[in-house]
Design a protein around this motif. Structure first.
Motif, PDB file in Angstrom:
ATOM      1  N   ASP A   7       0.846  -1.180   0.000  1.00 14.92           N
ATOM      2  CA  ASP A   7       0.000   0.000   0.000  1.00 14.92           C
ATOM      3  C   ASP A   7       0.887   1.237   0.000  1.00 14.92           C
ATOM      4  O   ASP A   7       1.922   1.274   0.665  1.00 14.92           O
ATOM      5  N   LYS A   8       0.444   2.250  -0.728  1.00 15.41           N
ATOM      6  CA  LYS A   8       1.243   3.470  -0.838  1.00 15.41           C
ATOM      7  C   LYS A   8       1.218   4.291   0.444  1.00 15.41           C
ATOM      8  O   LYS A   8       2.077   5.151   0.652  1.00 15.41           O
ATOM      9  N   LYS A   9       0.234   4.024   1.330  1.00 10.20           N
ATOM     10  CA  LYS A   9       0.131   4.754   2.593  1.00 10.20           C
ATOM     11  C   LYS A   9       0.819   3.967   3.711  1.00 10.20           C
ATOM     12  O   LYS A   9       0.956   2.747   3.636  1.00 10.20           O
ATOM     13  N   PHE A  31      -4.579   5.270  11.031  1.00 10.34           N
ATOM     14  CA  PHE A  31      -5.110   5.424   9.678  1.00 10.34           C
ATOM     15  C   PHE A  31      -6.395   4.622   9.507  1.00 10.34           C
ATOM     16  O   PHE A  31      -6.453   3.438   9.818  1.00 10.34           O
ATOM     17  N   ASP A  53       4.180  -1.456   3.413  1.00  9.23           N
ATOM     18  CA  ASP A  53       3.400  -0.230   3.292  1.00  9.23           C
ATOM     19  C   ASP A  53       4.312   0.946   2.969  1.00  9.23           C
ATOM     20  O   ASP A  53       5.536   0.802   2.858  1.00  9.23           O
ATOM     21  N   ALA A  54       3.702   2.112   2.794  1.00  6.10           N
ATOM     22  CA  ALA A  54       4.408   3.298   2.325  1.00  6.10           C
ATOM     23  C   ALA A  54       5.200   2.962   1.052  1.00  6.10           C
ATOM     24  O   ALA A  54       6.281   3.484   0.800  1.00  6.10           O
ATOM     25  N   SER A  91       4.470   2.073  -3.184  1.00  5.69           N
ATOM     26  CA  SER A  91       3.539   1.968  -4.308  1.00  5.69           C
ATOM     27  C   SER A  91       4.046   0.964  -5.329  1.00  5.69           C
ATOM     28  O   SER A  91       5.253   0.781  -5.502  1.00  5.69           O
TER      29      SER A  91
END
Length: 415
Positions: free
Chosen positions: A39-41, A47, A132-133, A135
């Motif tokens: 996940d890009k977040k 969150f 995560d973080a 993409s």
């Protein structure tokens, strides 16, 4: 900076760590597969998705227990509930539960601030790897599966996976990458919602849906005596609501409805949320050898309340389609074909009706006649609740309704 490809690929790479992504990852992990979520977040406990009314339809509630989240049914986390519809033709409440003979079946008012972190925690407990973080910038397929080109805080990387699942939401980047455009359908309503204290809701914890002209006003009881109010209104009605006057006009609207609770003591927790333009989107459930789940597959008018439920269900349908199959040879193609068929049989029949209902122009006389028939027939009322809870297909309900309306029309006059 480029990181090397890991020596051992994962079996399933899920792109997107929201409801559908986490649910798919957990279900595949329960099958003994090596799973990673991208996940890009940054996925920390703070969150969660805020633009959501989080009414979990009863068809999807059992999936939570299968994911290891049965504790979310408890009063500290959610409110078990049942829908009550105030319609132009009378009250549609239905006897007993959503379906005859099943007294444990209910909807769930479960906030995303609770559900989202719980899903991620369950995935980690199952052994799902989180990337995560980060993409996914590009996909390449070869004889051994997929190569994912990624970019994150640590730089660029490459990962191997035998199966890639697109769970990256309404604005799916993978859909653009793989050529899976969305079929769009207009939605002629805006939405406003907020969280309140000081509202006395029904003692039986029913969630009330009030049809008012072309609008739908919703009252959801939440844990701790809190209430979520949601208004799906024709765009022209709310377009002038702004500034300090917005909350007052919102509460005045609910106060004007005779079947809504009093707003006299209502206190808004934070600002009102909402949207002005949210057309429904439907994509192909499978493109090439990549399945799409959740909002990446179909993101429908939120008034239908199916977003969370269809996310859970589509992920579950996908995993079930691969249960007992390998990810080599002809098995993946067979699993994808089964998933496509399951989605078309279980979910897509509801999408057409939802898209039609997003167009506010309706024959009011016909609506009144239809809802008079439904509200005056306890069995049909229960079937209507099963339809709106997505446990009964629209075609089946339509046949029941037509029979009831014909019977009502041809019944002899009482002298």
């Amino acid at each position: 900076m480029s990181t090397p490809i890991p020596a051992e690929p994962v079996d399933v790479a899920v792109v997107g760590a929201s409801i559908a992504g986490c649910a798919a990852a957990i279900r595949f992990r329960q099958q003994g597969r090596r799973v990673a979520i991208f996940d890009k977040k940054a996925m920390d406990d703070r969150f969660y998705k805020r633009l959501c009314t989080h009414f979990i339809q009863p068809h999807a509630v059992p999936v939570l227990a299968e994911l290891g989240l049965a504790h979310l049914h408890e009063p500290a986390w959610s409110v078990p509930t049942k829908a009550v519809f105030v319609t132009p033709g009378g009250l549609v409440e239905g006897p007993g539960n959503y379906l005859p003979g099943d007294q444990d079946l209910y909807a769930l008012n479960l906030e995303r601030r609770v559900l989202d972190p719980a899903l991620r925690a369950a995935a980690r407990e199952q052994g799902v790897r989180f990337v995560d973080a980060t993409s996914v910038e590009k996909l390449e397929e070869d004889d051994s599966g997929w190569l994912l080109h990624t970019h994150g805080e640590a730089g660029s990387g490459r990962f191997r996976a035998r199966l890639v699942v697109a769970a990256d939401g309404r604005r799916s980047r993978l859909a653009k990458e793989l050529g899976n455009p969305a079929e769009t359908h207009p939605n002629e309503r805006s939405a406003l919602f907020g969280y309140f204290t000081g509202i006395t809701t029904r003692p039986d914890n029913r969630s009330v849906f009030i049809m008012n002209e072309k609008d739908l006003a919703c009252v959801y009881p939440l844990p701790g005596g809190r209430t979520q109010l949601v208004l799906f209104a024709e765009k022209s009605r709310v377009e002038g609501w702004s500034g300090d006057d917005k909350v007052r006009r919102f509460l005045d609207y609910f106060d004007s409805l005779p079947d809504a609770p009093s707003m006299a003591g209502a206190v808004l927790e934070d600002g009102l949320l909402g949207y002005t333009d949210y057309p429904s989107q439907i994509r192909k459930p499978v493109v090439g050898s990549v399945p799409f789940v959740g909002d990446a597959a179909l993101s429908l008018d939120p008034m239908s309340g199916v977003g969370c439920g269809f996310a859970l269900t589509s992920a579950d349908l996908l995993a079930r389609s691969f249960d007992g199959r390998s990810l080599a040879g002809a098995d993946p193609a067979a699993g994808l074909a089964e998933y496509r068929q399951r989605l078309e049989d279980v979910i897509l029949p509801h999408a057409e009706g939802i898209c039609v209902d997003s167009l506010v122009e309706k024959n009011e006389v016909s609506r009144q006649r239809m809802f008079r028939t439904i509200s005056g027939n306890p069995e049909l009322s229960q079937q209507y609740l099963a339809l709106t809870g997505r446990m009964l297909l629209p075609g089946e309900f339509q046949r029941m309704l037509m029979r009831a309306m014909m019977t009502r029309r041809t019944a002899p006059l009482k002298l």
